[in-house]
Design a protein around this motif. Structure first.
Motif, mmCIF file in Angstrom:
data_model
loop_
_atom_site.group_PDB
_atom_site.id
_atom_site.type_symbol
_atom_site.label_atom_id
_atom_site.label_comp_id
_atom_site.label_asym_id
_atom_site.label_seq_id
_atom_site.Cartn_x
_atom_site.Cartn_y
_atom_site.Cartn_z
ATOM 1 N N LYS A 131 0.832 -1.202 0.000
ATOM 2 C CA LYS A 131 0.000 0.000 0.000
ATOM 3 C C LYS A 131 0.866 1.252 0.000
ATOM 4 N N ASP A 132 1.973 1.223 0.737
ATOM 5 C CA ASP A 132 2.900 2.368 0.741
ATOM 6 C C ASP A 132 3.436 2.628 -0.663
ATOM 7 N N HIS A 133 3.811 1.559 -1.364
ATOM 8 C CA HIS A 133 4.320 1.713 -2.729
ATOM 9 C C HIS A 133 3.242 2.284 -3.648
ATOM 10 N N GLN A 134 1.996 1.833 -3.467
ATOM 11 C CA GLN A 134 0.915 2.359 -4.295
ATOM 12 C C GLN A 134 0.673 3.836 -4.015
ATOM 13 N N ARG A 135 0.700 4.222 -2.739
ATOM 14 C CA ARG A 135 0.504 5.638 -2.385
ATOM 15 C C ARG A 135 1.638 6.494 -2.915
ATOM 16 N N PHE A 136 2.870 5.942 -2.866
ATOM 17 C CA PHE A 136 4.013 6.685 -3.393
ATOM 18 C C PHE A 136 3.857 6.942 -4.890
ATOM 19 N N ARG A 137 3.434 5.918 -5.646
ATOM 20 C CA ARG A 137 3.274 6.101 -7.090
ATOM 21 C C ARG A 137 2.210 7.150 -7.399
ATOM 22 N N ILE A 138 1.150 7.200 -6.575
ATOM 23 C CA ILE A 138 0.115 8.228 -6.757
ATOM 24 C C ILE A 138 0.705 9.613 -6.523
ATOM 25 N N TRP A 139 1.490 9.751 -5.437
ATOM 26 C CA TRP A 139 2.126 11.051 -5.145
ATOM 27 C C TRP A 139 3.084 11.427 -6.269
ATOM 28 N N LEU A 140 3.866 10.467 -6.757
ATOM 29 C CA LEU A 140 4.853 10.749 -7.791
ATOM 30 C C LEU A 140 4.182 11.223 -9.077
ATOM 31 N N ALA A 141 3.001 10.665 -9.379
ATOM 32 C CA ALA A 141 2.324 10.997 -10.637
ATOM 33 C C ALA A 141 1.532 12.308 -10.560
ATOM 34 N N LYS A 142 1.429 12.881 -9.387
ATOM 35 C CA LYS A 142 0.630 14.089 -9.235
ATOM 36 C C LYS A 142 1.200 15.281 -9.984
ATOM 37 N N SER A 143 2.513 15.392 -10.040
ATOM 38 C CA SER A 143 3.102 16.574 -10.664
ATOM 39 C C SER A 143 4.528 16.310 -11.101
ATOM 40 N N GLU A 144 4.971 17.090 -12.087
ATOM 41 C CA GLU A 144 6.360 17.036 -12.519
ATOM 42 C C GLU A 144 7.285 17.494 -11.399
ATOM 43 N N LEU A 145 6.807 18.418 -10.570
ATOM 44 C CA LEU A 145 7.609 18.907 -9.445
ATOM 45 C C LEU A 145 7.925 17.775 -8.481
ATOM 46 N N ASN A 146 6.950 16.910 -8.210
ATOM 47 C CA ASN A 146 7.187 15.769 -7.331
ATOM 48 C C ASN A 146 8.230 14.830 -7.925
ATOM 49 N N ARG A 147 8.131 14.568 -9.222
ATOM 50 C CA ARG A 147 9.096 13.669 -9.861
ATOM 51 C C ARG A 147 10.507 14.246 -9.807
ATOM 52 N N ARG A 148 10.627 15.545 -10.073
ATOM 53 C CA ARG A 148 11.944 16.163 -10.033
ATOM 54 C C ARG A 148 12.509 16.175 -8.617
ATOM 55 N N ALA A 149 11.657 16.411 -7.638
ATOM 56 C CA ALA A 149 12.117 16.420 -6.249
ATOM 57 C C ALA A 149 12.623 15.044 -5.843
ATOM 58 N N HIS A 150 11.903 14.004 -6.237
ATOM 59 C CA HIS A 150 12.326 12.652 -5.896
ATOM 60 C C HIS A 150 13.663 12.322 -6.553
ATOM 61 N N GLU A 151 13.841 12.698 -7.815
ATOM 62 C CA GLU A 151 15.104 12.449 -8.498
ATOM 63 C C GLU A 151 16.249 13.194 -7.824
ATOM 64 N N SER A 152 15.986 14.438 -7.415
ATOM 65 C CA SER A 152 17.034 15.249 -6.790
ATOM 66 C C SER A 152 17.479 14.656 -5.457
ATOM 67 N N VAL A 153 16.518 14.285 -4.608
ATOM 68 C CA VAL A 153 16.864 13.728 -3.298
ATOM 69 C C VAL A 153 17.514 12.358 -3.454
ATOM 70 N N SER A 154 17.035 11.551 -4.418
ATOM 71 C CA SER A 154 17.647 10.237 -4.659
ATOM 72 C C SER A 154 19.094 10.380 -5.101
ATOM 73 N N ARG A 155 19.364 11.354 -5.972
ATOM 74 C CA ARG A 155 20.741 11.558 -6.426
ATOM 75 C C ARG A 155 21.642 11.948 -5.278
ATOM 76 N N THR A 156 21.110 12.759 -4.362
ATOM 77 C CA THR A 156 21.917 13.187 -3.223
ATOM 78 C C THR A 156 22.324 11.991 -2.379
ATOM 79 N N TRP A 157 21.403 11.070 -2.148
ATOM 80 C CA TRP A 157 21.765 9.883 -1.368
ATOM 81 C C TRP A 157 22.739 8.999 -2.119
ATOM 82 N N ASP A 158 22.555 8.864 -3.443
ATOM 83 C CA ASP A 158 23.496 8.064 -4.214
ATOM 84 C C ASP A 158 24.899 8.643 -4.150
#
Length: 315
Positions: A29-56
């Protein structure tokens, strides 16, 4: 106190999602909710990519910057703290400011029910299964892929001077050139070697295991399992390329999650006993074929439910 910008708000939400999805209690259910949040806006997708890159970047630095001998891999709680700190753009590890060691690379993704082939600049190829996301980075010393979700077939061109490393949150696979497929689930990362040799190690381990063709290794949070397969079983690990799926003892939860990735059809499983049911079969990557297998072979009843889901319960 000044108001947070929309970008800052999205990055903080992204950091919370990353921490949640890498926690030990994450659910489908967490994964499903995350995909819904990610698909809401381009801003959300870019934010996730930015934070993921920082951890990498932090992950890479831990392999390239000297770390005190008594330092240990970050726990989920410590990672939540580090990811939260990263939102502001600065990351600290073992008291050291971490520099950017590699370019950001390219992000490749497929949607639910979509497959995608990516040609790599060194002559290799990556085939993305449905709902998969991978980030690929090249430097003079290293070829790096980070599988963030889903499943991918990696066909790696040989390069003795530049290893290829495929990382997941559970560990990494290293090779000079071979063919393997990795499937990422909430509990582990399963890598099946189709040809050649890989070295695999789970997160925090310094002792890699050598895995050859027709073998697979399962990297979990605190365990490593190596399995020998026959050639047919190994080949069925990539049956999804031909519109087929092979189940070999997965739980009903895992099998239903795979059907959802490949078709978009969601399921609700009623009863804890049914959730742990082990299923096996070779079927079309189709929701109707999956339901037919369950009802005829495993005595599972399927009925339409709300929100276009299918409810599965004991017959």
């Amino acid at each position: 106190m000044p108001r947070r910008t929309a970008k800052e708000k999205a990055e903080r939400e992204a950091a919370r999602w990353i921490a949640l999805l890498e926690g030990e209690d994450v659910t489908l259910k967490d994964h499903q909710r995350f995909r819904i949040w990610l698909a809401k806006s381009e801003l959300n997708r870019r934010a996730h990519e930015s934070v993921s890159r920082t951890w990498d970047t932090l992950d890479l630095a831990r392999g390239r910057v000297p770390i005190p001998a008594n330092d240990i891999p970050p726990s989920p709680d410590r990672r939540r703290l580090l990811v939260g700190l990263s939102v502001g753009g600065a990351v600290l590890a073992a008291g050291i400011a971490v520099p950017l060691l590699l370019p950001d690379g390219e992000v490749y993704a497929s949607t639910i029910a979509e497959h995608r082939v990516v040609d790599l600049p060194d002559g290799g190829k990556v085939t993305l299964s449905a709902d998969t996301r991978v980030r690929i980075t090249y430097s003079d010393e290293l070829r790096l892929a980070h599988l963030e979700r889903g499943e991918a077939l990696f066909e790696i061109a040989p390069d003795p001077a530049r290893p290829f490393v495929m990382k997941t949150k559970f560990g990494e696979v290293r090779t000079l050139g071979t063919s393997f497929v990795t499937r990422l689930s909430p509990d582990n990362a399963r890598t099946t070697v189709l040809s050649g040799v890989i070295e695999a190690s789970n997160r925090g381990s310094s002792t890699p295991q050598r895995v050859i063709a027709n073998e697979e290794i399962i990297l979990g949070r605190n365990q490593v399992e190596r399995v020998v397969l026959d050639a047919d079983a190994a080949a069925r690990r990539i049956a999804w390329r031909d519109g087929m799926l092979s189940f070999d003892g997965e739980t009903l939860v895992e099998a239903a999650r795979e059907i959802e990735r490949q078709t978009g059809q969601s399921f609700v499983i009623v009863g804890d006993e049914l959730r742990d049911l082990r299923v096996g079969g070779y079927i079309r990557a189709d929701a109707d074929a999956f339901v037919e297998m369950l009802t005829e072979t495993f005595q599972v009843e399927a009925r339409p439910s709300q929100n276009q889901t299918i409810e599965l319960r004991r017959n």
